[in-house]
Design an enzyme around this catalytic site. Structure first.
Site, mmCIF file in Angstrom:
data_model
loop_
_atom_site.group_PDB
_atom_site.id
_atom_site.type_symbol
_atom_site.label_atom_id
_atom_site.label_comp_id
_atom_site.label_asym_id
_atom_site.label_seq_id
_atom_site.Cartn_x
_atom_site.Cartn_y
_atom_site.Cartn_z
ATOM 1 N N GLY A 389 42.639 38.554 36.697
ATOM 2 C CA GLY A 389 42.478 38.683 38.132
ATOM 3 C C GLY A 389 42.469 37.364 38.881
ATOM 4 N N SER A 390 41.696 37.336 39.986
ATOM 5 C CA SER A 390 41.766 36.247 40.967
ATOM 6 C C SER A 390 41.281 34.904 40.462
ATOM 7 C CB SER A 390 40.950 36.635 42.208
ATOM 8 O OG SER A 390 41.474 37.801 42.800
ATOM 9 N N ALA A 391 40.708 34.843 39.277
ATOM 10 C CA ALA A 391 40.236 33.561 38.748
ATOM 11 C C ALA A 391 41.364 32.532 38.668
ATOM 12 C CB ALA A 391 39.600 33.759 37.370
#
Length: 729
Positions: A389-391
């Protein structure tokens, strides 16, 4: 006319006695020569041939030495050696099975062998039916061979022996008493030895009495000796066991796959070697230098004398970069987190590293097995890959800077839901149906999916957006470009860690033009927790990708004390590459990470309230499908993975952290164990007093947080309902 015939016949007969005499004379000479030769051999050469019969042969064999041990950064022992009494057997040259069976039978009167497996339900032995038959045949070869018919007698080799096995009746081996069973166990060990190699007959629970009795009667047992064996023990029990690895047993010996290589290095087939993980990675360091023993064998192949030429050298010791005290806390954090979470295949992976040199500071992978027990799964940090995800959005922004599609003049983009033909809609959690202009720093703070997708469109050549547009993008080429940039951060490539299993993750197939857009916010390719950690470290230190390092030093052993000795090798930090991006661009991403933790709209802001240190980081949530380990397949069960990457202190980073919590139910978004665990790891490292509490600070989730999330989820449901209605219409 008759008279001449008579004279002719008489002339022929006169030659016969001469020929016979000549033949007798030749035979006489041959016999005389043979007698003289025999006399010469028996009288003149008798001593020489007697010496030849009694000739001995000298051969050098090698013996095992204790393996090197493994310590933490403060020289606390993680893997050690436990000394044990041992009774050994060194097999001579061409020693027949019958001779070994006789020695085994005699030796069984002096020792008892452990019985661990079952041949018969009511009598426990460490022997199979085949083992017992082997021993019976070795002691009764002539009797068993007499049972073969004429055709079977003509067989040879393995075919003959296979028939002989069939001729041994089950009743004959069931009649074995305790001594025969012990002898069969001894014979099995002896028979496993190769010529001029040494095996342990017994190295567990050897009593002082057994050692004394064997030592006093060694002359009765050719090849048998007493000594000391070493086995691995783990003072910290299960800590890091899946990282430290294991050693093969004596029965297994060197792996068949690398047999030629090991033999070329001087190993014996039954040597114990590193089988997995660090034990295997550093085998040449840990194995040491084998002892050298000169043996004398007589004409029968029996060993009659042993002279030690070199006593060998214990293997060198590994010093890890990790501190046990901190490691114990990281493991406890992982265990505590599992108690809080929901979902399938409960697990969590936590990794910490010094971003300035690659030193691994702590690793903890924990999972709940089918019996509900928490077990070590730390190797998953290296081997298991997840959608994160957004990491990874920091890498997306820096990729755009490197690609030339983002600079200070065009870094503001309007975040609004993207509706594209042939693709799922893309929107940001903070802005499901509105429009808001954000720059690169704010995009990280509020975690804008749209901002990242628009950057990907630019990299694919599509700068403008209109509702329901069709993307004119080469999807495969875009993904190739994105991955090339991500690789500079360690995402999707080997990290360079000193560990034998370093997975690179899985790449999705380039089927549509829009897939590069989902890649930009971490919803496509998969990465390992270690890759995430390396990526976080690159952001923390400003652009240098260091190979993660488990072992920092190699040390000798102090001969007098047996403790860790002098430094032999200091493992230097290894730079894999430097990210080709400007300092200004890197500083903006670092500022974005700072805002995630410290900004008014940051997704991690309430988890780091009141810390005595300043940190930066990025949260991530990825939608995925659950992988069924039991059936080795992807299911249609929707799950989410939540992640966190961060570092501290912000101005002068000492530690970078990555957390992956996979396989959560889609309804479990409020269970933010990724950020909670990361906060506790930082607290443990900086020795913050609140660490002892399972909840690092209050409130970790404010009422406002929950309200915002509930609103987001309600909005999502409303949008989905509208879409369903439109579809039906």
């Amino acid at each position: 006319m008759k008279a001449p015939k008579q004279k002719k016949n008489e002339k022929k007969k006169s030659h016969i006695p001469f020929r016979l005499n000549l033949l007798f004379f030749i035979v006489f000479l041959l016999f005389s020569t043979l007698i003289l030769r025999l006399a010469y051999l028996q009288i003149v050469q008798a001593d020489a041939y007697k010496a030849e019969v009694e000739r001995t042969e000298r051969t050098t064999i090698t013996g095992s030495v204790p393996r090197g041990e493994i310590f933490d950064s403060h020289l606390n022992k993680l893997v050690g050696n436990e000394a044990r009494h041992a009774i050994t057997y060194t097999r001579g040259k061409n020693v027949p099975a019958k001779q070994m069976a006789a020695v085994a039978y005699d030796l069984a009167d002096y020792i008892s062998m452990p019985h661990t497996t079952s041949f018969e339900v009511d009598r426990k032995f460490d022997l199979s039916e085949r083992d017992l038959k082997d021993f019976f045949i070795a002691r009764n070869q002539e009797e068993v061979r007499d049972r073969l018919n004429d055709d079977e007698q003509r067989l040879s080799g393995s075919e003959s022996y296979s028939v002989m096995l069939d001729k041994v009746e089950e009743s004959e081996i069931l009649a074995f008493g305790d001594r025969e069973l012990d002898a069969a166990a001894v014979f099995k060990k002896m028979n496993s030895a190769y010529s001029l190699s040494t095996v342990n007959i017994k190295n567990q629970d050897v009593t002082e009495e057994e050692i004394a009795r064997i030592s006093e009667n060694l002359e009765k047992f050719p090849g048998i000796d007493t000594g000391t064996d070493w086995v691995r023990h783990y003072p910290k029990e299960g800590m890091l066991r899946s990282i430290l690895g294991s050693v093969t047993s004596e029965e297994a010996g060197v792996p068949e796959s690398g047999l030629k290589t090991y033999l070329a290095r001087g190993y014996s087939r039954n040597d114990r070697v590193g089988r997995t993980q660090l034990e295997a990675e550093y085998e040449t360091v840990l194995s040491g230098t084998k002892s050298r023993i000169e043996t004398e064998t007589n004409s029968n192949g029996d060993i009659i004398n042993r002279i030690e030429q070199y006593s060998g050298h214990k293997g060198d010791n590994l010093v890890l970069s990790m501190d046990i005290e901190f490691q114990e806390k990281v493991e406890q954090i992982a265990v505590d987190s599992l108690a809080e979470r929901e979902g399938l295949n409960k697990s969590i992976y936590i990794a910490a590293m010094d971003p300035n040199n690659g030193d691994i500071l702590g690793l903890a992978g924990k999972k709940v097995n089918d019996d509900g027990e928490v077990i070590d799964a730390t190797s998953g940090i290296f081997q298991s890959a997840f959608n994160v995800g957004s990491a990874v959005k920091g890498a997306t922004i820096l990729s755009a800077y490197m690609d030339g599609v983002l600079d200070e003049t065009n870094n503001v983009i309007v975040d609004q839901p993207l509706k594209l033909r042939g693709s799922e809609d893309i929107s940001s959690v903070f802005n499901r149906y509105g429009a808001e202009a954000v720059n690169d720093i704010t995009a990280l703070e509020v975690s804008s999916n749209v901002y990242m997708a628009r950057l990907a469109m630019r990299m694919g050549g599509e700068w403008e957006y209109t509702r329901d547009m069709t993307l004119d993008i080469d999807g495969a080429k875009l993904l190739e470009k994105q991955r090339r940039y991500f690789n500079q951060f360690g995402l999707g490539v080997p990290t360079g860690v000193d560990f034998p299993s370093d997975a690179t993750g899985l790449e999705g197939q380039a089927n549509t033009a829009a897939q590069g857009l989902f890649y930009s916010f971490g919803q496509y390719d998969t990465y390992t927790p270690l890759q995430l950690l390396q990526y976080a470290s690159v952001i923390a230190n400003g652009g240098t990708r260091y190979a993660p390092r488990l072992v920092s030093e190699i040390r000798d052993t102090n001969v007098e004390t047996g403790n860790v000795g002098a430094l032999k090798t200091e493992i230097q930090p290894k730079i894999m590459n430097t990210v080709d991006v400007s300092d200004e661009a890197m500083a903006r991403v670092q500022q974005g990470f700072y805002q995630v933790v410290n900004g008014s709209r940051g997704s991690a802001r309430s988890y780091f309230t009141g810390t005595p240190y300043t940190s930066a980081g990025k949260t991530g949530t990825a939608e995925a499908l659950w992988w069924d380990d039991d059936n080795n397949r992807i299911t249609d069960i929707d799950i989410i993975n939540i992640t966190y990457v961060g570092y501290a202190p912000y101005d002068d980073p000492e530690i970078a952290v990555a957390v992956v919590v996979p396989n959560l139910p889609t309804s479990g978004r409020t269970n933010r164990e990724n950020t909670k665990a990361a906060r506790r790891v930082f607290d443990a490292y900086f020795k913050v007093g609140e660490f002892e509490s399972n909840s690092p600070s209050e409130p970790l989730e404010t009422v406002e947080d929950l309200a915002e999330e509930a609103e987001d989820m309600a909005t999502e449901e409303a949008i989905e309902e509208d879409e369903e209605e439109n579809t039906e219409e």
